[in-house]
Write an enzyme that holds these catalytic residues in place. Structure first.
Site, short mmCIF file in Angstrom:
data_model
loop_
_atom_site.label_atom_id
_atom_site.label_comp_id
_atom_site.label_asym_id
_atom_site.label_seq_id
_atom_site.Cartn_x
_atom_site.Cartn_y
_atom_site.Cartn_z
N CYS A 2 -3.01 -11.66 1.11
CA CYS A 2 -3.41 -12.39 2.30
C CYS A 2 -2.19 -12.95 3.00
O CYS A 2 -1.06 -12.63 2.66
CB CYS A 2 -4.37 -13.53 1.92
SG CYS A 2 -5.79 -12.98 0.94
N ASP A 102 -9.72 -14.31 -7.49
CA ASP A 102 -8.63 -14.94 -8.23
C ASP A 102 -8.18 -16.25 -7.57
O ASP A 102 -7.75 -17.17 -8.26
CB ASP A 102 -7.45 -13.98 -8.39
CG ASP A 102 -6.91 -13.46 -7.06
OD1 ASP A 102 -7.70 -13.27 -6.13
OD2 ASP A 102 -5.69 -13.23 -6.97
N VAL A 293 6.84 10.19 1.08
CA VAL A 293 7.34 10.45 2.42
C VAL A 293 8.73 11.06 2.30
O VAL A 293 9.54 10.64 1.48
CB VAL A 293 7.40 9.16 3.25
CG1 VAL A 293 8.25 9.35 4.49
CG2 VAL A 293 5.99 8.73 3.66
N SER A 365 4.11 0.45 -7.28
CA SER A 365 5.43 0.95 -6.92
C SER A 365 6.41 0.72 -8.06
O SER A 365 6.21 -0.18 -8.89
CB SER A 365 5.93 0.24 -5.66
OG SER A 365 7.30 0.48 -5.44
N GLY A 366 7.49 1.51 -8.09
CA GLY A 366 8.51 1.40 -9.13
C GLY A 366 9.65 0.46 -8.79
O GLY A 366 10.68 0.49 -9.47
#
Length: 636
Positions: A2, A102, A293, A365-366
């Protein structure tokens, strides 16, 4: 995920600190962070707004949340991964909940623990809590700085928001620039916390909380980034490999909680491939969607990403985009980046997020593995320093002469090897303003702040005294570039597309574990992330383990400045009256452009930094201030 914005009165007060139309405008500016819902609280001493991207309990997660008596309000930008455990503990102590969201644990957790609630949270978050009974406001930023939080203390009000533009839109801050922040930015390519480019506004640093009560405002550090520390239990390399793999798998599993579609960013490199491989073990029959990408004419990793996705049985999506970028596109990028960031990787990541959000709302993601396990060239350079100093004097002199006659990268390597300490070494290997330009760049308005970047680096390094060259280099990267460059553009680009990106490598317990892994298992025989490669064996295709790291478009800066910028260099840097001229002499920049085009200077990264600064000064900042009410002032 958010966006939050608001203000708290420092003395508590009997009226809201912001008119509600101003509060609503502050949140509207970041609607893309939360397109699904908006909520507001205006009460004595408190103005609190939230935009919601619905992830957990899609229907019942309206923010801000209150406790049972409606006297404590909480809102956040982020995810609390241990919220189920916290909810059960709180229920056991008599708290009543109305949702599975949460965020709802926040006011109840605060009620029991006060500001110390921060230590109980596990996740990525920027939290705001208002206690009506105590007239106390609390702002908390997560340990690693995955989520941003800006604030300004103006008179009797602390105004805050998920982005700098929110704080500007409050109408409470001025436009005076912070010369120290601009100086540090030009050298580093990002503005280090707690500074921002505006003198009135600050960023809450990772692991900090701001407490407003009894007429005072104080910043407290509630978590410290772990200094490299040898584990007290002797362990073999194989044992470390198993420990790292198991801990990372736990972190991945924790980040699979979602009530909406979930996928992963996949470059085809080690870090993202390992994350996807671990995800594949725990999808419980759900399709695993991956996204990649590539850039036209660049050394694309798209084929590698495709091979990994096929091997792991993922539903793969890819997109090839042009490296050419128009001024209009750069202007939009600068608006979403919120601060000037001289990192072309943001261009690619924005396109990647746009691709991913067409299929999912959450993606893993890494990011972070390079900083934890020595994945960058500068880390390999740091690992060479001890070998360099052990060379006999004549051999070192001969090598230095040969390197000095070599290409620019060779000379830069020599500067790094000959640097007397980790700070000088980082500036030699990564500083954007090359030595031959420094005197002319840091003059005029920036003359008194020429050493800003060095001061910031030395301040950060004080948290890890006496560590070796490699450990110090990784520690500095994790506390600086990771937070205010990479995580900053990750957050801004993903939120610009209403996509939540989660980073398993940056779970704080995993980070604390990584700090105990011996340095020789991180960079081993000039190969970075050695222990991670060992952990990935049998999980990812073998070809991934032998791959060299490639930059995500960031290594193409010279070509982009030379032609792919779509004329932005001439339009923005060489125009007759650039906005950057208030801090940098236009002739200095024009000279750097001439030298670069003549092949006589390594100025591409510096020029990119000035270009992004120009866009921020001439486009982003005026647009943000245009959203502020007139005249500037605090509501009565």
């Amino acid at each position: 995920m958010c966006g939050i914005a608001g203000a708290f009165r420092v003395d508590g007060g009997s009226t809201p600190p912001l008119p509600e139309p101003v509060l609503r405008r502050m949140t509207e500016l970041i609607e893309y962070r939360g397109p699904d819902d908006a909520g507001f609280v205006s009460d004595a001493g408190c103005s609190l707004g939230a935009r919601r991207l619905s992830i957990i309990d899609v229907e019942g997660g309206h923010q801000p949340f209150a406790n049972e008596r409606g006297r404590i309000w909480g809102a956040q930008n982020g995810e609390i991964y241990n919220h189920d455990q916290l909810r059960e503990e709180l229920r056991g102590r008599g708290h009543v909940f109305t949702s599975r969201c949460d965020t709802e644990v926040l006011p109840h957790l605060y009620e029991d623990h006060g500001p110390a609630m921060a230590e109980r949270l596990r996740g990525m978050f920027a939290v705001a809590v208002w206690d009506q009974d105590k007239r106390r406001g609390v702002l908390i930023r997560d340990r690693l700085g995955v989520k941003p939080l800006y604030y300004a203390h103006v008179g009797d009000v602390v105004v805050f928001g998920s982005e700098l533009k929110c704080v500007v839109a409050s109408g409470l801050v001025g436009s005076e620039l912070d010369a120290e922040a601009i100086s540090a930015y030009l050298m580093l390519g990002y503005v280090p916390s707690p500074m921002t480019p505006l003198k009135d506004v600050r960023k809450l640093a990772p692991g900090e909380r701001l407490v407003i009560e009894d007429g005072a405002v104080r910043v407290e550090r509630w978590w410290d980034y772990p200094a490299p520390e040898a584990d007290q239990t002797p362990r073999s390399a194989d044992e470390w490999t198993e420990i790292v793999r198991d801990a990372l798998e736990d972190s991945v599993k924790m980040r699979l909680m979602s009530d909406v579609p979930l996928g992963a960013m996949l470059s085809g490199g080690l870090d993202s491939s390992l994350i996807v491989a671990l995800m594949a073990r725990h999808m419980n029959g759900q399709p695993l969607k991956t996204f990649a990408v590539g850039f036209e004419g660049a050394d694309s990793e798209l084929p590698d990403a495709r091979r990994v996705a096929d091997a792991l049985g993922a539903e793969h999506h890819e997109l090839q985009v042009s490296t050419a970028t128009s001024t209009d596109a750069l202007t939009k990028l600068a608006w979403h980046l919120d601060e000037p960031i001289a990192d072309l990787s943001a261009v690619g990541f924005l396109a990647l997020c746009e691709l991913a959000v067409s299929e999912v709302t959450v993606a893993l993601s890494g990011q972070g593995a390079d900083e934890l396990f020595g994945g960058y060239r500068k880390h390999r350079v740091a690992s060479l320093v001890q070998h360099w100093t052990r060379l006999p004097g004549p051999a070192r002199t001969a090598a230095a002469v040969a390197m000095r006659k070599g290409p620019g990268r060779s000379r830069q390597l020599l500067d790094a090897l000959q640097s007397p300490d980790p700070v000088s070494r980082l500036l030699a290997s990564s500083g954007l303003v090359r030595p031959e330009l420094r005197a002319s760049v840091f003059s005029g308005a920036l003359a008194e702040q020429s050493g800003a970047a060095e001061r910031v680096l030395r301040d950060r390094l004080a948290g890890a005294p006496g560590r070796g060259p490699l450990e110090s280099a990784m520690y500095l990267d994790a506390r600086l570039g990771l937070v205010d460059d990479m995580l900053a553009y990750f957050d801004r680009a993903s939120m610009a597309k209403s996509l939540e990106v989660r980073v398993p490598f940056l779970d704080h317990e995993f980070v604390e574990l990584a700090a105990r892994v011996p340095a020789h298992l991180k960079v081993h025989r000039l190969q970075g992330k050695h222990v991670l490669r060992e952990a990935a064996k049998g999980l990812v295709p073998d070809f991934v383990l032998a791959k060299k790291k490639r930059g995500f478009f960031n290594e193409a800066v010279e070509g982009w400045i030379g032609g792919g910028s779509g004329g932005a260099v001439d339009e923005l840097l060489l125009g007759p009256d650039p906005a950057y001229a208030q801090v940098i002499d236009r002739d200095v920049v024009a000279g750097a452009v001439r030298d670069f085009r003549a092949g006589q200077g390594q100025h591409a990264n510096f020029l990119l930094a000035v270009l992004m600064l120009e866009l921020w000064l001439s486009k982003t900042l005026p647009r943000a201030f245009a959203s502020a009410p007139e005249p500037l002032g605090v509501s009565a």
